[in-house]
Enzyme design. Structure first.
Site, mmCIF file in Angstrom:
data_model
loop_
_atom_site.group_PDB
_atom_site.id
_atom_site.type_symbol
_atom_site.label_atom_id
_atom_site.label_comp_id
_atom_site.label_asym_id
_atom_site.label_seq_id
_atom_site.Cartn_x
_atom_site.Cartn_y
_atom_site.Cartn_z
ATOM 1 N N GLY A 46 0.836 -1.340 -0.045
ATOM 2 C CA GLY A 46 0.215 -0.041 0.145
ATOM 3 C C GLY A 46 0.863 1.159 -0.051
ATOM 4 O O GLY A 46 1.993 1.373 0.168
ATOM 5 N N GLN A 51 3.228 10.003 1.577
ATOM 6 C CA GLN A 51 4.609 9.142 1.304
ATOM 7 C C GLN A 51 5.183 9.503 0.155
ATOM 8 O O GLN A 51 6.268 9.196 -0.009
ATOM 9 C CB GLN A 51 4.309 7.501 1.366
ATOM 10 C CG GLN A 51 3.663 6.930 2.594
ATOM 11 C CD GLN A 51 3.633 5.597 2.501
ATOM 12 O OE1 GLN A 51 2.615 5.104 2.210
ATOM 13 N NE2 GLN A 51 4.649 4.843 2.879
ATOM 14 N N CYS A 89 6.382 -0.724 6.133
ATOM 15 C CA CYS A 89 6.031 0.410 5.398
ATOM 16 C C CYS A 89 7.027 0.887 4.678
ATOM 17 O O CYS A 89 8.280 0.896 5.106
ATOM 18 C CB CYS A 89 5.919 1.494 6.615
ATOM 19 S SG CYS A 89 5.320 3.273 5.929
ATOM 20 N N LEU A 90 6.719 1.257 3.307
ATOM 21 C CA LEU A 90 7.775 1.714 2.534
ATOM 22 C C LEU A 90 8.429 3.161 2.945
ATOM 23 O O LEU A 90 9.585 3.299 2.587
ATOM 24 C CB LEU A 90 7.295 2.020 1.238
ATOM 25 C CG LEU A 90 6.670 0.913 0.310
ATOM 26 C CD1 LEU A 90 5.934 1.228 -1.074
ATOM 27 C CD2 LEU A 90 7.906 -0.175 -0.087
ATOM 28 N N HIS A 131 -3.577 0.712 8.074
ATOM 29 C CA HIS A 131 -2.315 1.169 7.965
ATOM 30 C C HIS A 131 -2.131 2.500 7.151
ATOM 31 O O HIS A 131 -1.681 3.334 7.255
ATOM 32 C CB HIS A 131 -1.174 0.174 7.223
ATOM 33 C CG HIS A 131 -0.011 0.540 7.138
ATOM 34 N ND1 HIS A 131 1.152 0.031 7.824
ATOM 35 C CD2 HIS A 131 0.666 1.708 6.413
ATOM 36 C CE1 HIS A 131 2.446 0.728 7.574
ATOM 37 N NE2 HIS A 131 2.055 1.418 6.586
ATOM 38 N N GLU A 132 -2.887 2.247 5.737
ATOM 39 C CA GLU A 132 -2.805 3.247 4.621
ATOM 40 C C GLU A 132 -3.604 4.561 5.311
ATOM 41 O O GLU A 132 -3.237 5.808 5.043
ATOM 42 C CB GLU A 132 -3.319 3.054 3.690
ATOM 43 C CG GLU A 132 -2.375 1.761 2.714
ATOM 44 C CD GLU A 132 -0.809 2.197 2.843
ATOM 45 O OE1 GLU A 132 -0.491 3.235 2.930
ATOM 46 O OE2 GLU A 132 -0.189 1.178 3.035
ATOM 47 N N HIS A 135 -1.897 6.790 7.952
ATOM 48 C CA HIS A 135 -0.956 7.741 7.029
ATOM 49 C C HIS A 135 -1.487 9.223 6.805
ATOM 50 O O HIS A 135 -0.999 10.107 6.866
ATOM 51 C CB HIS A 135 -0.357 7.388 5.735
ATOM 52 C CG HIS A 135 0.992 6.436 5.746
ATOM 53 N ND1 HIS A 135 1.845 6.776 6.429
ATOM 54 C CD2 HIS A 135 0.870 4.848 5.593
ATOM 55 C CE1 HIS A 135 2.735 5.721 6.249
ATOM 56 N NE2 HIS A 135 2.293 4.699 5.757
HETATM 57 CO CO CO Z 1 3.080 2.876 5.432
#
Ligand code: CO
Length: 164
Positions: A46, A51, A89-90, A131-132, A135
């Site tokens: 995701g 991000q 997480c990226l 999670h997304e 953000h």
């Molecule tokens: Co993330």
């Protein structure tokens, strides 16, 4: 279509609250297309707009089953159950933590043209939704992780993944 830079933890943009999308225009479509390219290139599950440095309420999720789900102005409308497992997480490259999330989640969101829809998911999908969406309010999973994986555990995880 183009790749965007993924900002990493420490960048203040990741702690900011995102604004709703009002215009469902070509600029939004380019953002969504670029986010998809960026997610696929990074081999992630995701990605949220902050991000890639954009403070708008836009996320995409790709658990590998149903293609990429685009969610604009998403809201969590239902969640139930519980799952505890590793999460990454990226924007926190090379690390994973143990996080408890709902087993089931239902989100109401708009598509890239502004049309409202509902989507539900279990397990990885439910985890990714939570999670997304976090953000978009400036939250990263490390804030709620009960602990981070040790270097030994990370090594084990990488070994398992490469066997698959
Ligand atoms: Co993330």
């Amino acid at each position: 279509m183009a790749l965007r830079n993924i900002v990493t933890v420490g960048d203040p943009i990741l702690k900011k609250k995102c604004r709703p999308v009002i215009l469902f225009d070509a600029k939004l479509h380019t953002l969504l297309d670029d986010m998809a390219d960026t997610l696929i290139e990074a081999n992630g599950v995701g990605l949220a707009a902050p991000q890639v440095g954009i403070l708008r309420r836009v996320v995409i999720v790709d658990t590998g089953d149903d293609g990429i789900v685009e969610m604009v102005n998403p809201k969590m409308i239902e969640k139930s159950g519980e799952q505890t497992g590793s999460e990454g997480c990226l924007s926190v490259p090379g690390e994973y933590g143990i996080v408890t999330r709902p087993m089931y989640a239902k989100v109401r969101a708009q598509d890239r043209f502004g049309k409202w829809f509902e989507i539900e998911g279990e397990e990885l999908m439910a985890r990714a939704f939570c999670h997304e969406l976090d953000h978009l309010d400036g939250h990263i999973y490390t804030e709620i992780a009960e602990r981070m994986l040790t270097p030994e555990e990370l090594q084990e995880m990488t070994a398992e993944a490469s066997e698959e």
